[in-house]
Design an enzyme around this catalytic site. Structure first.
Site, PDB file in Angstrom:
ATOM      1  N   GLY A  11      26.351   6.001   4.725  1.00  0.00           N
ATOM      2  CA  GLY A  11      26.744   6.169   2.943  1.00  0.00           C
ATOM      3  C   GLY A  11      25.537   6.176   2.108  1.00  0.00           C
ATOM      4  O   GLY A  11      25.131   5.254   2.219  1.00  0.00           O
ATOM      5  N   ASP A 128      28.188  -1.572  -0.315  1.00  0.00           N
ATOM      6  CA  ASP A 128      29.331  -2.532   0.032  1.00  0.00           C
ATOM      7  C   ASP A 128      28.678  -3.786   0.146  1.00  0.00           C
ATOM      8  O   ASP A 128      29.694  -4.817   0.129  1.00  0.00           O
ATOM      9  CB  ASP A 128      29.621  -1.940   1.444  1.00  0.00           C
ATOM     10  CG  ASP A 128      30.374  -0.726   1.548  1.00  0.00           C
ATOM     11  OD1 ASP A 128      30.870  -0.308   0.697  1.00  0.00           O
ATOM     12  OD2 ASP A 128      30.440  -0.181   2.834  1.00  0.00           O
TER      13      ASP A 128
HETATM   14  O1  F6P Z   1      29.726   2.337   3.211  1.00  0.00           O
HETATM   15  C1  F6P Z   1      29.743   3.083   1.918  1.00  0.00           C
HETATM   16  C2  F6P Z   1      31.254   3.568   1.661  1.00  0.00           C
HETATM   17  O2  F6P Z   1      31.488   4.254   0.469  1.00  0.00           O
HETATM   18  C3  F6P Z   1      32.436   2.482   1.860  1.00  0.00           C
HETATM   19  O3  F6P Z   1      32.699   1.742   0.670  1.00  0.00           O
HETATM   20  C4  F6P Z   1      33.515   3.554   2.245  1.00  0.00           C
HETATM   21  O4  F6P Z   1      34.482   2.944   2.855  1.00  0.00           O
HETATM   22  C5  F6P Z   1      32.947   4.610   3.029  1.00  0.00           C
HETATM   23  O5  F6P Z   1      31.661   4.515   2.541  1.00  0.00           O
HETATM   24  C6  F6P Z   1      33.262   6.083   2.698  1.00  0.00           C
HETATM   25  O6  F6P Z   1      32.738   7.215   3.816  1.00  0.00           O
HETATM   26  P1  F6P Z   1      32.670   8.641   3.602  1.00  0.00           P
HETATM   27  O7  F6P Z   1      31.754   8.867   2.060  1.00  0.00           O
HETATM   28  O8  F6P Z   1      31.859   9.081   4.673  1.00  0.00           O
HETATM   29  O9  F6P Z   1      33.843   8.821   3.278  1.00  0.00           O
END
Ligand code: F6P
Length: 323
Positions: A11, A128
């Site tokens: 992310g 996070d």
């Molecule tokens: O790790 C960062 C994050 O934004 C988390 O807080 C969240 O659970 C996840 O990534 C969401 O991932 P994606 O953008 O792949 O849906």
């Protein structure tokens, strides 16, 4: 060490660009050639690799997202995928790699080193803040401020309509984003995976509040809470309190974007320098982080397997300040 590469993975988080910039310029400062791997581990596998110079990172320190793009690579999870990536790195004669990302990124890096011997060093890039080995991760401060800004706005309408708002914030399995949002946003309750807050506690808090003539409430829910998402929690509470006028707001990916705060730019710059200088000093399989204002290098194994705990003092603060 003559040539290094840098990439972002998982992310994205605000401040990743500031970190890339610091890596590129520190490498040049020390006389190294520097390459950018685009699209995370997928780009490593596909040879999506570009030469970078000082001007490649001009005008980027203030920008959210990542100029190198990011991805969560399924192929890199396979032995074959990692072998293809190694071939590419060898083709470009890369001697060391700076990985900006989170736990998934570092797990891949560790496996890669065991199989192919090219050293990786990590910078904690995730909103996070769930990585053991650094008080804060790059992007966390910005994400919290973004969420807090949204919560302030929600509070206005909650107050006008005398409603209960369940506000869901990100954080995967951690309550690190939720906790400062609850304290800074003046929430009545915070629900995080690290502590148990039952539906009965939510009901009691609302009933006690109404008795004291409180008319609006903010309940911060971390997306990984054991009671479920905010939409699940509101349904459970509504069963016992059908008179409750409640709404749910999921702040979502807004938390991942935007211009990094001063704190994130500083942290990203400092850790970018620490990564390149760490590689030059022979460090590998470690994440550069900052603990108590000092740069520390923590083995990937620990950043992956050890849990960063939330200070119980914070839970108590929410309890005291919401009466
Ligand atoms: O790790 C960062 C994050 O934004 C988390 O807080 C969240 O659970 C996840 O990534 C969401 O991932 P994606 O953008 O792949 O849906």
């Amino acid at each position: 060490m003559k040539k290094i590469a840098v990439f972002t993975s998982g992310g994205d988080s605000p401040g990743m660009n500031a970190c890339i910039r610091a890596v590129v310029r520190t490498a040049i400062y020390h006389g190294l050639e520097v390459y950018g791997i685009r699209r995370g581990y997928n780009g490593m596998i596909n040879g999506d690799i570009i030469k970078m110079d000082s001007s490649s990172v001009s005008n980027t320190i203030q920008k959210g997202g990542t100029i190198l793009k990011s991805a969560r690579s399924k192929e890199f999870l396979t032995v074959e995928g990692r072998a293809k990536a190694a071939e590419q790195l060898k083709k470009f004669e890369i001697d060391g790699v700076v990985a900006i990302g989170g736990n998934g990124t570092f797990t891949g890096a560790m496996k890669f080193y065991e199989e192919h011997g090219i050293p990786f060093i990590g910078a904690p890039g995730t909103i996070d803040n769930d990585l053991y080995g650094s008080d804060h991760t790059i992007g966390y401060d910005t994400a919290v401020n973004t969420a807090l800004d949204a919560i302030d706005k929600i509070r206005d309408t909650a107050d006008s309509h005398e409603r209960v708002f369940f506000v869901e914030v990100m954080g995967r399995d951690s309550g690190y984003i939720a906790m400062p949002c609850a304290i800074g946003g003046g929430a009545e309750i915070v629900m995080i995976p690290e502590t148990t807050t039952t539906i009965d506690t939510v009901i009691d808090t609302l009933q006690n509040g109404w008795k004291r003539s409180k008319t609006s409430f903010i309940i911060i829910v971390a997306e990984g809470d054991e009671e479920g998402h905010a939409t699940d929690i509101v349904k459970k509470v509504e069963k016992a309190l059908p008179q409750m006028d409640a709404r749910v707001t999921v702040i979502g990916h807004i938390q991942r974007g935007g211009s990094p705060t001063a704190l994130d730019r500083l942290l990203a710059s400092e850790l970018g320098i620490a990564c390149v200088e760490g590689l030059l000093n022979g460090k590998k399989n470690v994440m550069a982080g900052k603990i108590n204002a000092k740069i520390v290098y923590t083995p990937f194994e620990d950043t992956i397997n050890k849990k960063k705990l939330i200070n119980p003092r914070f839970t108590r603060m929410v309890e005291i300040l919401s009466i």
